[in-house]
Design a protein around this motif. Structure first.
Motif, PDB file in Angstrom:
ATOM      1  N   ILE A   6       0.852  -1.214   0.000  1.00 49.59           N
ATOM      2  CA  ILE A   6       0.000   0.000   0.000  1.00 49.59           C
ATOM      3  C   ILE A   6       0.877   1.250   0.000  1.00 49.59           C
ATOM      4  O   ILE A   6       0.640   2.198  -0.749  1.00 49.59           O
ATOM      5  CB  ILE A   6      -0.967  -0.014   1.210  1.00 49.59           C
ATOM      6  CG1 ILE A   6      -1.997  -1.128   1.016  1.00 49.59           C
ATOM      7  CG2 ILE A   6      -1.663   1.348   1.367  1.00 49.59           C
ATOM      8  CD1 ILE A   6      -2.833  -1.411   2.243  1.00 49.59           C
ATOM      9  N   ARG A   7       1.926   1.203   0.806  1.00 48.80           N
ATOM     10  CA  ARG A   7       2.824   2.349   0.879  1.00 48.80           C
ATOM     11  C   ARG A   7       3.477   2.602  -0.488  1.00 48.80           C
ATOM     12  O   ARG A   7       3.554   3.726  -0.970  1.00 48.80           O
ATOM     13  CB  ARG A   7       3.894   2.090   1.951  1.00 48.80           C
ATOM     14  CG  ARG A   7       4.530   3.373   2.457  1.00 48.80           C
ATOM     15  CD  ARG A   7       5.334   3.176   3.737  1.00 48.80           C
ATOM     16  NE  ARG A   7       6.440   2.254   3.577  1.00 48.80           N
ATOM     17  CZ  ARG A   7       6.580   1.117   4.240  1.00 48.80           C
ATOM     18  NH1 ARG A   7       5.654   0.729   5.091  1.00 48.80           N
ATOM     19  NH2 ARG A   7       7.643   0.344   4.066  1.00 48.80           N
ATOM     20  N   ARG A   8       3.909   1.517  -1.143  1.00 47.14           N
ATOM     21  CA  ARG A   8       4.548   1.678  -2.454  1.00 47.14           C
ATOM     22  C   ARG A   8       3.557   2.231  -3.484  1.00 47.14           C
ATOM     23  O   ARG A   8       3.926   3.028  -4.353  1.00 47.14           O
ATOM     24  CB  ARG A   8       5.098   0.321  -2.956  1.00 47.14           C
ATOM     25  CG  ARG A   8       6.330  -0.151  -2.215  1.00 47.14           C
ATOM     26  CD  ARG A   8       7.534   0.747  -2.475  1.00 47.14           C
ATOM     27  NE  ARG A   8       7.889   0.815  -3.874  1.00 47.14           N
ATOM     28  CZ  ARG A   8       8.768  -0.005  -4.461  1.00 47.14           C
ATOM     29  NH1 ARG A   8       9.392  -0.919  -3.738  1.00 47.14           N
ATOM     30  NH2 ARG A   8       9.035   0.109  -5.738  1.00 47.14           N
ATOM     31  N   ILE A   9       2.307   1.785  -3.382  1.00 49.97           N
ATOM     32  CA  ILE A   9       1.303   2.292  -4.329  1.00 49.97           C
ATOM     33  C   ILE A   9       1.085   3.793  -4.114  1.00 49.97           C
ATOM     34  O   ILE A   9       0.985   4.563  -5.063  1.00 49.97           O
ATOM     35  CB  ILE A   9      -0.012   1.500  -4.199  1.00 49.97           C
ATOM     36  CG1 ILE A   9       0.183   0.080  -4.745  1.00 49.97           C
ATOM     37  CG2 ILE A   9      -1.163   2.192  -4.955  1.00 49.97           C
ATOM     38  CD1 ILE A   9      -0.937  -0.890  -4.462  1.00 49.97           C
ATOM     39  N   LEU A  10       1.062   4.181  -2.832  1.00 50.51           N
ATOM     40  CA  LEU A  10       0.881   5.610  -2.542  1.00 50.51           C
ATOM     41  C   LEU A  10       2.076   6.431  -3.020  1.00 50.51           C
ATOM     42  O   LEU A  10       1.926   7.538  -3.517  1.00 50.51           O
ATOM     43  CB  LEU A  10       0.650   5.823  -1.041  1.00 50.51           C
ATOM     44  CG  LEU A  10      -0.694   5.291  -0.522  1.00 50.51           C
ATOM     45  CD1 LEU A  10      -0.778   5.438   0.993  1.00 50.51           C
ATOM     46  CD2 LEU A  10      -1.864   6.023  -1.179  1.00 50.51           C
ATOM     47  N   TYR A  11       3.278   5.839  -2.894  1.00 53.14           N
ATOM     48  CA  TYR A  11       4.464   6.537  -3.397  1.00 53.14           C
ATOM     49  C   TYR A  11       4.353   6.752  -4.905  1.00 53.14           C
ATOM     50  O   TYR A  11       4.897   7.701  -5.455  1.00 53.14           O
ATOM     51  CB  TYR A  11       5.734   5.706  -3.141  1.00 53.14           C
ATOM     52  CG  TYR A  11       6.213   5.665  -1.708  1.00 53.14           C
ATOM     53  CD1 TYR A  11       5.788   6.612  -0.767  1.00 53.14           C
ATOM     54  CD2 TYR A  11       7.113   4.692  -1.292  1.00 53.14           C
ATOM     55  CE1 TYR A  11       6.235   6.551   0.544  1.00 53.14           C
ATOM     56  CE2 TYR A  11       7.572   4.631   0.015  1.00 53.14           C
ATOM     57  CZ  TYR A  11       7.121   5.564   0.930  1.00 53.14           C
ATOM     58  OH  TYR A  11       7.561   5.508   2.230  1.00 53.14           O
ATOM     59  N   ALA A  12       3.680   5.802  -5.546  1.00 50.27           N
ATOM     60  CA  ALA A  12       3.615   5.844  -7.021  1.00 50.27           C
ATOM     61  C   ALA A  12       2.866   7.076  -7.536  1.00 50.27           C
ATOM     62  O   ALA A  12       3.162   7.575  -8.620  1.00 50.27           O
ATOM     63  CB  ALA A  12       2.948   4.579  -7.543  1.00 50.27           C
ATOM     64  N   ILE A  13       1.916   7.547  -6.720  1.00 47.07           N
ATOM     65  CA  ILE A  13       1.072   8.667  -7.203  1.00 47.07           C
ATOM     66  C   ILE A  13       1.901   9.916  -7.505  1.00 47.07           C
ATOM     67  O   ILE A  13       1.844  10.440  -8.620  1.00 47.07           O
ATOM     68  CB  ILE A  13      -0.077   8.941  -6.213  1.00 47.07           C
ATOM     69  CG1 ILE A  13      -1.015   7.725  -6.215  1.00 47.07           C
ATOM     70  CG2 ILE A  13      -0.848  10.206  -6.599  1.00 47.07           C
ATOM     71  CD1 ILE A  13      -2.062   7.734  -5.128  1.00 47.07           C
ATOM     72  N   PRO A  14       2.721  10.395  -6.541  1.00 50.35           N
ATOM     73  CA  PRO A  14       3.547  11.568  -6.904  1.00 50.35           C
ATOM     74  C   PRO A  14       4.515  11.288  -8.054  1.00 50.35           C
ATOM     75  O   PRO A  14       4.798  12.174  -8.865  1.00 50.35           O
ATOM     76  CB  PRO A  14       4.298  11.909  -5.614  1.00 50.35           C
ATOM     77  CG  PRO A  14       4.127  10.760  -4.702  1.00 50.35           C
ATOM     78  CD  PRO A  14       2.900  10.038  -5.103  1.00 50.35           C
TER      79      PRO A  14
END
Lengths: 325, 741
Positions: A6-14
């Motif tokens: 989940i954290r990696r997916i959130l990082y992907a947005i920026p």
């Protein structure tokens, strides 16, 4: 692990926003909306009125990134950048400049790209690893020496040469498979043989050398000596012990490209007449179709990020000591 | 077991697919020996809607599908208009301001408007198409598609029912109205608004109507039948009338272009349905015509297929041609029904090398010649005539050449103070400078080196084959050439140097400042392959001690420079829309200035006398009087030298022995119906030329075995022979090593 993903997916947005911003800036440094309109409307007898109408219909009549004539947040939202980018995060790629639906084109073209890229990937991986292990098995002998020389030679040749050379020898001189083209279903098989052979050979030099280096590094480790001391045959030592322990660097290079296989190859698809996503991207660049270029770059970034996450997950599968937190 | 079965099945299918077909054939075995023409396209067409399509790669499709009222005679030269869907050539009827009919010889100044009344042949029917499909009650089946019906539709052939109807005059009028449709962006709207009565106002009316209608009910379809256009009206079911402002004889040529082909309102209504547009099912993708062919497959990523239109009204191969046509076999099929070919398959081929090789293997029936394959294909005879090489002759390949109705020139920006000049003295000086450069740049050499001889150095803007062009001594540009031994000879470089000195640049330096003369050549960004031609160009200027600086930029910036008049010297070209001198001479007319008017006069050349003569010439019928005016205009241009006249390119095409009735025709695009293929001969040759060569495979396997066997031997020896050397030098057999892990 779930938290990590989940954290990696959130990082992907920026990251995706950044990639989108860079693509947008680079594209519009080179092309203006007027240029795009002219490209679509043709060169002869294009009137300023027609250009203005074209831009208005497609939303290119607004400022690029900042709309001074609007108030509040609309200064940023009523711009080409925002309007063209926001929908993409919901996977609505919109229409190409010629009016065709990009999402549908991507779906249609994905399979031909995959039809070449997947066999090249699987076959290539097998061939390179086996070749590297053989070289390691015969290390410090003429076999190894000849193998390294061959790898360097293969690395030194342009991939275009392999394509043209392959077409010349296999198709033109020996008449074994078609030079280029594509067919539906099983008919595609005969068109894929040559691109797959060329794809595997053209990357053989660098990949085999890379795997050979990894395996040689492993060969000097204690567990190999232990295995030999136990009396294991060299083949077992190589294929079971060394290969298993070299999986981390192999996965680092291999898993990350799996999602990108969908995007195809720019050069091979063009020369072999494969109607995949690689040739779609080339066409879009040539016709200054920003909508398609942006969609393909977005998709490429997304798949690359997905590939990196997959790589991390794959580490945990081959090495139980690794935990994703 | 099931995997084995599957593999066997796959093998069987592969073998079947190859049986009777060369292994390297890109086409299905079932198509072998069929009456199919195989062609290739590099760029996918952007528009197939005739209101928009203008590029040659689009017209090669639309011209086979749509039928405008007129066409060019396939064999006769100079180009001659003949009826296509029209019953006969329309007569231009002239009227004065009071509506009084004027004679055909009336002065153009008296003519207020011209009327063309066009009658179309009865009984012409559209190709089968779902837009015409009706149910038993006679209602159109697919004009109100719901989400459920649309769910299973992805391409046009997914519609189970099709229909057809007779072509009417209303369809032609409908298409003329579509020129003004705000969403269609017809490239000729601007031009036609100057001629078709009321079209300009009609365009504004439709713009307003579209916005109003969309705001009112969200309806995207604009029914043009509700909006009459003064300049185009239906007389009866098979006759319509076009009203033109003043006199515009070139309008007849426009009537031979797809812009004036018929579009049925049913198609427009059908395609305007939102669900279809979202699925790329539109008129730009799936044309609806009455021509000899219809587009049955449109996958521009891979292939596009034209098939014989079952409803085609029929047409006969021409019975007359030029002297020599009968001997050349062009009249062998005289009177036979057209088209000869059942199907045309266009394969997408982006790269020239695979395309060329497939042509040599017989998988494409014709090919153009790229510079990389030119020497392989063409040789020059002692008389300088181009012919195919022996290797091509052995394959039965023949060469057809024709001078294109186009011109490639180098323009001077007349707004530039150096090459265009300011003030009376400055302009005169710049004129001499341009003349000097015209002599120095040797286009004979350029054509020979960079176009492989495929071009004719130009004496003026009008190419051969177009009225106004003069051959031989009469057509000589005396500013650049002398007539020596019955042929033009470029003036010596001394003449250019003398002109340069008169221009104020003796020896290539500015007489006033002593600074060397530096000129700027604006070109689009080019790769390494064009470096030699740019170096060559520098050398041409160097003959006069002029330094030429190449300003390379991308295509967008280049166009921008031209539009804003920031270029100094540039290369440009023009392909004829129609075979009339007006279509070339207008490129230098004052009203067409690029800067200010966004016209086609990229050199921004302005000469009042030239403009006056142009206005006088443009509406005249071809004849000695018109020729006399054109001669005057050309002389003005040669004197002013706003262009280096460059060259008229020659098209070279290679055709296989089985490909017949090919007479190059640069203006007529609906030629496919005349072509004929000997499919049996093609099949025989393909098999002959493409027998699989197996020895490399066998050799490869032997080599592999030769590598593998010693490797296996060494491996086994190594596995068995591992041991530890004892102090005595003997090897202790280590075969007793444990094998368990």
């Amino acid at each position: 692990m779930l938290n990590y993903i989940i954290r990696r997916i959130l990082y992907a947005i920026p990251i995706l926003i950044g990639v989108n911003l860079i693509t947008f800036t680079l594209f519009f440094v080179v092309n203006t909306p007027d240029d795009m309109a002219r490209m679509q409307l043709g060169i002869k007898r294009v009137t300023p009125d027609a250009i203005a109408k074209w831009k208005q219909e497609r939303g290119y009549d607004k400022p690029l990134m900042f709309n001074g004539s609007e108030k509040g947040i609309a200064k940023f939202t009523r711009t080409i950048f925002f309007e063209k980018s926001a929908a993409m995060f919901a996977f609505h790629f919109g229409q190409a400049d010629d009016g065709r639906d990009i999402g549908r084109e991507i779906k249609t073209r994905m399979m031909p790209s995959l039809a070449i890229a997947l066999p090249v990937f699987v076959l290539g991986l097998g061939v390179y690893i086996v070749a590297a292990l053989i070289m390691v098995f015969f290390r410090a002998t003429y076999v190894d020496f000849v193998g390294v020389v061959l790898c360097v030679a293969l690395m030194s040749i342009s991939s275009l040469f392999y394509i043209i050379g392959g077409q010349f020898l296999i198709s033109k001189l020996w008449h074994l498979v078609p030079i280029s083209g594509y067919g539906e279903g099983l008919n595609a098989t005969k068109f894929l043989v040559l691109p797959v052979i060329v794809g595997v050979i053209s990357a053989a030099g660098s990949n085999t050398r890379w795997y050979r280096t990894i395996f040689l590094e492993e060969m000097g480790k204690d567990y190999v000596r232990t295995a030999r001391a136990k009396g294991l045959p060299e083949s077992i030592v190589l294929f079971r012990h060394v290969l298993n322990n070299a999986m981390i660097p192999i996965l680092t290079g291999a898993v990350v490209v799996i999602p990108l296989l969908f995007l195809g190859s720019l050069l091979a698809e063009s020369f072999f007449g494969i109607p995949g996503l690689g040739s779609y991207t080339i066409d879009a660049i040539n016709s200054q179709d920003f909508a398609v270029v942006r969609a393909m770059v977005f998709l490429g970034s997304l798949l690359y990020i997905f590939g990196l996450i997959l790589t991390d997950i794959s580490y945990t599968l081959v090495d139980p000591r690794i935990r994703l937190q | 077991m099931s995997l084995l079965k599957r593999l066997l099945a796959l093998l069987a299918v592969s073998v079947c697919a190859c049986s009777g077909n060369p292994w390297n054939s890109p086409y299905p075995a079932t198509d072998a020996g069929k009456n199919i023409l195989y062609s290739a396209f590099a760029e996918r067409p952007k528009h197939l809607d005739p209101v928009q399509s203008y590029s040659s790669n689009e017209i090669q499709f639309t011209a086979q599908i749509y039928e405008p009222p007129l066409q060019y005679h396939y064999l006769k030269r100079p180009y001659e208009l003949i009826p296509l869907a029209a019953a006969e050539l329309p007569e231009a009827r002239y009227f004065d301001r009071e509506g009084k009919r004027l004679p055909a010889t009336a002065d153009a100044a008296q003519i207020a408007y011209t009327i063309y009344e066009i009658s179309i042949k009865p009984g012409i029917r559209y190709q089968p198409h779902p837009a015409f499909a009706r149910n038993e009650q006679g209602e159109l089946l697919y004009h109100r598609l719901g989400a459920k019906e649309l769910a299973t539709i992805y391409k046009l052939s997914d519609f189970p029912h099709t229909g057809s109807r007779e072509l009417t005059a209303e369809d032609y009028v409908f298409q003329i109205k579509r020129l003004a449709h705000p969403r269609l962006h017809s490239p000729i709207l601007g031009l036609m608004s100057d001629y078709i009565v009321g079209l300009k106002e009609y365009s504004i009316l439709l713009q307003t109507a579209t916005v109003g209608q969309f705001q009112e009910n969200g309806e995207a379809y604009l029914d043009l039948n509700n909006y009459p256009l003064e300049g185009a009206e239906v007389v009866d079911s098979h006759t319509y009338r076009v009203k033109i402002k003043g006199k515009y004889p070139q309008f007849m040529y426009w009537l031979a272009m797809p812009f004036f082909a018929p579009i049925p309102w049913e198609a427009e209504r059908f395609y305007s349905q939102k669900g279809l547009a979202q699925k790329n099912i539109n008129l730009d993708w799936y044309p609806v015509g009455t021509g000899p062919y219809m587009l049955t497959e449109n996958n521009p990523n891979r292939l596009m297929t034209l098939e014989r239109n079952p409803n085609f009204h029929g047409e006969a191969y021409p019975a007359e041609g030029m002297p020599g046509d009968a001997k050349a076999g062009f009249l062998d099929d005289a009177g036979k029904p057209l088209p000869f070919i059942d199907k045309v398959i266009f394969s997408r081929e982006r790269e020239s090398i695979p395309r060329w090789n497939k042509f040599l293997q017989g998988y494409y029936d014709a090919s153009n010649i790229g510079s990389d394959s030119f020497d392989q294909a063409v040789q020059l005879t002692g008389q300088g005539e181009a012919t195919v090489t022996e290797a091509m002759q052995e394959q039965g390949i023949r060469l057809e050449t024709a001078v294109a109705a186009s011109t490639n020139y180098m323009g001077f920006n007349m707004l530039d103070p150096v090459v265009g000049g300011t003030g009376k003295h400055g302009r005169e000086s710049a004129r001499k400078l341009r003349q000097a450069i015209s002599i120095a740049v040797d286009y004979e050499e350029y054509v020979s080196i960079f176009a492989n001889g495929r071009g004719v150095p130009a004496q003026g803007p009008i190419p051969p084959g177009i009225f106004g062009h003069r051959e031989g001594r009469e057509g000589l540009n005396h500013v650049v050439y002398d007539w020596v031994n019955g042929r033009p000879q470029r003036k010596p470089i001394e003449a250019a140097r003398a002109l340069l000195a008169e221009a104020g640049y003796p020896g290539g330096t500015d007489a006033k400042t002593g600074a060397p003369l530096v000129l700027y050549f604006d070109v689009t960004a080019r790769g390494a392959e064009d470096k030699s031609s740019l170096d060559w160009m520098r050398k041409q200027f160097q003959k006069l001690n002029i330094q030429l600086v190449v300003r390379s930029t991308d295509y967008n910036r280049f166009q921008d420079k031209i539009r804003k008049g920031n270029a100094q010297i540039f290369e440009w070209g023009w392909n004829a829309d129609y075979p009339d001198p007006e279509n070339f001479l207008f490129l230098l007319h004052g009203l067409q200035l690029k800067v200010g008017n966004e016209g086609e006069n990229a050199a921004n050349y302005f000469n009042a006398e030239y403009n006056r003569l142009f206005d006088q010439m443009k509406n005249m019928e071809n004849g000695p009087e018109r020729q006399h005016i054109i001669d005057k205009m050309i002389n003005i241009l040669r004197h002013d030298a706003p262009w280096l006249w460059g060259y008229h390119p020659k098209d070279y095409g290679l055709y296989h022995a089985w490909y017949d009735n090919v007479k190059p025709n640069r203006l007529s695009n609906n030629n496919t119906k005349y072509f004929r293929i000997d499919a049996a001969l093609r099949e025989q040759k393909r098999r002959e030329w493409n027998e699989p060569v197996m020895w490399p495979v066998v050799l490869g396997m032997i080599l592999l075995a030769m590598i593998l066997i010693p490797a296996i031997v060494v491996y086994r020896r190594k596995e068995r022979g591992v041991g530890i050397k004892s102090d005595s030098g003997k090897i202790d057999n280590a075969g007793a090593y444990g094998t368990s892990e």
